[in-house]
Motif scaffolding. Sequence first.
Motif, PDB file in Angstrom:
ATOM      1  N   ASN A  27       0.824  -1.216   0.000  1.00 42.69           N
ATOM      2  CA  ASN A  27       0.000   0.000   0.000  1.00 42.69           C
ATOM      3  C   ASN A  27       0.855   1.261   0.000  1.00 42.69           C
ATOM      4  O   ASN A  27       0.549   2.236  -0.673  1.00 42.69           O
ATOM      5  N   CYS A  29       3.895   1.492  -1.200  1.00 43.33           N
ATOM      6  CA  CYS A  29       4.492   1.589  -2.547  1.00 43.33           C
ATOM      7  C   CYS A  29       3.470   2.099  -3.554  1.00 43.33           C
ATOM      8  O   CYS A  29       3.777   2.951  -4.388  1.00 43.33           O
ATOM      9  N   SER A  30       2.249   1.578  -3.466  1.00 43.71           N
ATOM     10  CA  SER A  30       1.193   2.028  -4.385  1.00 43.71           C
ATOM     11  C   SER A  30       0.926   3.518  -4.206  1.00 43.71           C
ATOM     12  O   SER A  30       0.769   4.257  -5.172  1.00 43.71           O
ATOM     13  N   TYR A  31       0.881   3.954  -2.963  1.00 45.52           N
ATOM     14  CA  TYR A  31       0.654   5.365  -2.672  1.00 45.52           C
ATOM     15  C   TYR A  31       1.807   6.219  -3.222  1.00 45.52           C
ATOM     16  O   TYR A  31       1.585   7.252  -3.850  1.00 45.52           O
ATOM     17  N   GLN A  32       3.034   5.767  -2.958  1.00 43.29           N
ATOM     18  CA  GLN A  32       4.190   6.507  -3.466  1.00 43.29           C
ATOM     19  C   GLN A  32       4.209   6.535  -4.994  1.00 43.29           C
ATOM     20  O   GLN A  32       4.530   7.555  -5.595  1.00 43.29           O
ATOM     21  N   ILE A  33       3.850   5.423  -5.604  1.00 35.58           N
ATOM     22  CA  ILE A  33       3.784   5.381  -7.075  1.00 35.58           C
ATOM     23  C   ILE A  33       2.748   6.369  -7.582  1.00 35.58           C
ATOM     24  O   ILE A  33       2.994   7.117  -8.530  1.00 35.58           O
ATOM     25  N   SER A  34       1.591   6.411  -6.933  1.00 34.99           N
ATOM     26  CA  SER A  34       0.555   7.367  -7.379  1.00 34.99           C
ATOM     27  C   SER A  34       1.015   8.804  -7.179  1.00 34.99           C
ATOM     28  O   SER A  34       0.743   9.672  -8.016  1.00 34.99           O
ATOM     29  N   LEU A  35       1.750   9.071  -6.099  1.00 34.59           N
ATOM     30  CA  LEU A  35       2.299  10.413  -5.883  1.00 34.59           C
ATOM     31  C   LEU A  35       3.294  10.772  -6.987  1.00 34.59           C
ATOM     32  O   LEU A  35       3.275  11.884  -7.530  1.00 34.59           O
ATOM     33  N   HIS A  36       4.157   9.835  -7.326  1.00 34.56           N
ATOM     34  CA  HIS A  36       5.145  10.078  -8.383  1.00 34.56           C
ATOM     35  C   HIS A  36       4.465  10.268  -9.742  1.00 34.56           C
ATOM     36  O   HIS A  36       4.885  11.105 -10.536  1.00 34.56           O
ATOM     37  N   LYS A  37       3.406   9.494  -9.979  1.00 34.10           N
ATOM     38  CA  LYS A  37       2.665   9.664 -11.240  1.00 34.10           C
ATOM     39  C   LYS A  37       2.065  11.063 -11.308  1.00 34.10           C
ATOM     40  O   LYS A  37       2.088  11.706 -12.349  1.00 34.10           O
ATOM     41  N   GLU A  38       1.524  11.528 -10.179  1.00 33.30           N
ATOM     42  CA  GLU A  38       0.972  12.887 -10.118  1.00 33.30           C
ATOM     43  C   GLU A  38       2.043  13.926 -10.405  1.00 33.30           C
ATOM     44  O   GLU A  38       1.840  14.860 -11.172  1.00 33.30           O
ATOM     45  N   SER A  41       2.988  13.847 -14.013  1.00 29.29           N
ATOM     46  CA  SER A  41       1.935  14.480 -14.806  1.00 29.29           C
ATOM     47  C   SER A  41       2.032  16.009 -14.715  1.00 29.29           C
ATOM     48  O   SER A  41       1.959  16.710 -15.726  1.00 29.29           O
TER      49      SER A  41
END
Length: 164
Positions: A27, A29-38, A41
């Motif tokens: 979770n 890692c998923s959160y950090q990945i979503s932050l990095h994707k943001e 972007s």
Amino acid sequence: MKKNLYITLVLTTVFLCIYLTIFIANNICSYQISLHKEKISKNTEILKNLEKKYNKLKKSVKEFTELFNIYDYLKINFRETNKTLMEVAITIFRESKKNNIDPYLVLSVIKVESSFIADSFSNKGAIGLMQLKPKTAFYIVDKIEDVNLSTAHELYDPVLNIKI
């Protein structure tokens, strides 16, 4: 039996701890990945905007350089005040762009027709820098909206002459 129950309990606890650790790590890692994707972007959008601004600035610099090249050419050939030189340079630049004509073609026509003498008058009745005949100038002025001409004498005005 108690020993087996104890081992089962310990193994279950260890398994649950490992499972919870993996679950939490996943979770995070998923959160950090979503932050990095943001962030990626947002940074991509920033880069696109910067590229647009750069291209606009590059175009402005190119136009500015072309305008001052026209001004420099006029300064060598046209004996007028610096203010008039700049007005004529701006007019040549704008009218050339507006009518999709090379500004150096306009300068060449002026050189050949009047030798950059704003008050030149030919024996055929042509007037000014671009050597316009009054009848032709009045005809053209009727076709365009942003230029007014009331007398042929106004054709001696270099800016008006070039606009027409």
